[in-house]
Scaffold this active site. Structure first.
Site, PDB file in Angstrom:
ATOM      1  N   ALA A   1       5.456  10.409  -4.073  1.00 16.45           N
ATOM      2  CA  ALA A   1       4.005  10.482  -4.173  1.00 16.45           C
ATOM      3  C   ALA A   1       3.322   9.619  -3.114  1.00 16.45           C
ATOM      4  O   ALA A   1       3.968   8.937  -2.316  1.00 16.45           O
ATOM      5  CB  ALA A   1       3.570  10.053  -5.574  1.00 16.45           C
ATOM      6  N   HIS A   2       1.993   9.643  -3.139  1.00 19.17           N
ATOM      7  CA  HIS A   2       1.216   8.981  -2.096  1.00 19.17           C
ATOM      8  C   HIS A   2       1.398   7.463  -2.092  1.00 19.17           C
ATOM      9  O   HIS A   2       1.538   6.827  -3.129  1.00 19.17           O
ATOM     10  CB  HIS A   2      -0.277   9.336  -2.211  1.00 19.17           C
ATOM     11  CG  HIS A   2      -0.892   9.070  -3.549  1.00 19.17           C
ATOM     12  ND1 HIS A   2      -2.112   9.583  -3.906  1.00 19.17           N
ATOM     13  CD2 HIS A   2      -0.472   8.355  -4.612  1.00 19.17           C
ATOM     14  CE1 HIS A   2      -2.419   9.184  -5.117  1.00 19.17           C
ATOM     15  NE2 HIS A   2      -1.436   8.436  -5.564  1.00 19.17           N
ATOM     16  N   ASN A   3       1.427   6.925  -0.879  1.00 22.39           N
ATOM     17  CA  ASN A   3       1.502   5.484  -0.632  1.00 22.39           C
ATOM     18  C   ASN A   3       2.816   4.833  -1.052  1.00 22.39           C
ATOM     19  O   ASN A   3       2.916   3.607  -1.104  1.00 22.39           O
ATOM     20  CB  ASN A   3       0.339   4.748  -1.307  1.00 22.39           C
ATOM     21  CG  ASN A   3      -1.002   5.191  -0.772  1.00 22.39           C
ATOM     22  OD1 ASN A   3      -1.733   5.897  -1.452  1.00 22.39           O
ATOM     23  ND2 ASN A   3      -1.319   4.820   0.458  1.00 22.39           N
TER      24      ASN A   3
END
Length: 356
Positions: free
Chosen positions: A241-243
């Site tokens: 997922a993001h980051n």
């Protein structure tokens, strides 16, 4: 397809090994012990495979010196310290390689893109504005490279890979079919019983020597970038997922899911089906066994597990009932019962000593 022939001493030079037997022996394939024939070379990495090696029809074997001495009926060997590593190195010698170079007529490439002369761009590839494709990189058919993406040297991008933002990719990276790099992260702000989409403004940065399997999703960051550092290897069907930040040389097996803003250290191993919640940190040199669910920080190296190992169905149902019963009993009551049992055991031990 015409097979390529190699002399045994040629193969030995690739793995820094010593030839025992006929150095000019012709080899055309790398094969398992069971499938090998008189044109094949195979390897023996452990003494448990000696019986199979004795029955094998391989023309030559890759072995240690200790294992060679236990195979007196065989004549041709490459002797090395690590046969499995030698097998890995020779697999590249026999691997089918894409030899074509240039740009196929059906590819669509923006005028501002910079493509190395010795790169290969396959049929129906789309490359956006201001992209850079490095030397000796191969991009196979139907892949899409969005504006501003930079891909380094000696990379391999398989069919139908999509780069959805200005991704930065290092050298010698392999990405397999149907994987999406830089897709929109799963970011929403709840307000008044509705989900309000958060535009994802970051990108993805991928280091050198990274391998990503097929059907993976590596989401771009919400503000900062999602980062895969050098040497990371990822199996098929993995969601990042993001980051998320993944440290050097970490290995992630199939069907793992890593939630947003998690940081995973160097040299970690996530076995199949591991789930990791968001906004936590995992230290270097951590191993997570299959199907584990990680819900809080792991700050020390080691092996960690969660979940219940398999049982025969009837046993599992009885155990599940006991788990529920255990959950319904207050912890203080359990501790008191254990203390009482301990006191009874000590009392019995005292009586037995007195009788002696």
């Amino acid at each position: 397809m015409k097979s390529t022939q190699f002399r045994l001493d040629e193969l030995a030079r690739h793995v820094n090994g010593q030839v025992i037997g006929h150095s000019d022996l012709s080899i055309s394939a790398l094969a398992s012990l069971a499938a090998a024939d008189a044109q094949s070379i195979s390897f023996v990495s452990h003494e448990k495979h000696l019986a199979d090696a004795q029955q094998s029809h391989a023309a030559a074997l890759i072995v240690t010196e200790q294992l060679r001495l236990r195979l007196p009926q065989q004549q041709n060997f490459i002797v090395v310290e690590n046969p499995y590593l030698a097998f890995a190195l020779l697999s590249h010698v026999f691997e089918h390689k894409v030899l074509a170079r240039g740009i196929e007529a059906t590819a669509q490439i923006a005028e501002s893109a910079i493509i190395a002369e010795d790169a290969y761009i396959g049929h129906y590839v789309v490359i956006g504005e201001h992209c850079v494709i490095g030397s000796n990189t191969i991009i196979q058919a139907h892949s899409t490279i969005s504006d501003g993406t930079e891909i380094g040297r000696d990379c391999f991008i398989a069919h139908h890979v999509a780069f959805d933002c200005a991704v930065k990719v290092g050298d010698r990276v392999r990405i397999h079919s149907n994987t999406v790099i830089g897709g929109e992260g799963f970011g929403f702000a709840p307000y008044q019983a509705k989900w309000h989409r958060i535009a994802q403004l970051g990108s993805v940065r991928i280091g050198h020597d990274v391998r990503i399997g097929s059907n993976c999703s590596i989401d771009r960051g919400a503000l900062d970038d999602t980062i895969l550092e050098n040497g990371v290897i990822i199996d098929n069907l993995v969601q990042i997922a993001h980051n998320v930040v993944i440290g050097e040389n970490t290995a992630i097996a199939a069907k793992c899911g890593i939630a947003g803003s998690t940081k995973i250290g160097k040299n970690c191993i996530l076995a199949g089906g591991v789930g990791v919640v968001g906004h936590i940190e995992i230290a270097d040199n951590v191993q997570l066994t299959g199907m584990s669910m990680i819900t809080k920080n792991i700050l020390q190296a080691g092996t960690y597990s969660s979940g219940t190992s398999f049982l025969e169905t009837g046993q599992w149902k009885r155990a599940a009932i006991r788990f529920k019963q255990l959950a319904d009993v207050p912890l203080t009551k359990i501790v008191k019962q254990l203390d009482h049992m301990q006191a009874q055991i000590e009392s019995l031990e005292t009586i037995l000593k007195l009788r002696k």
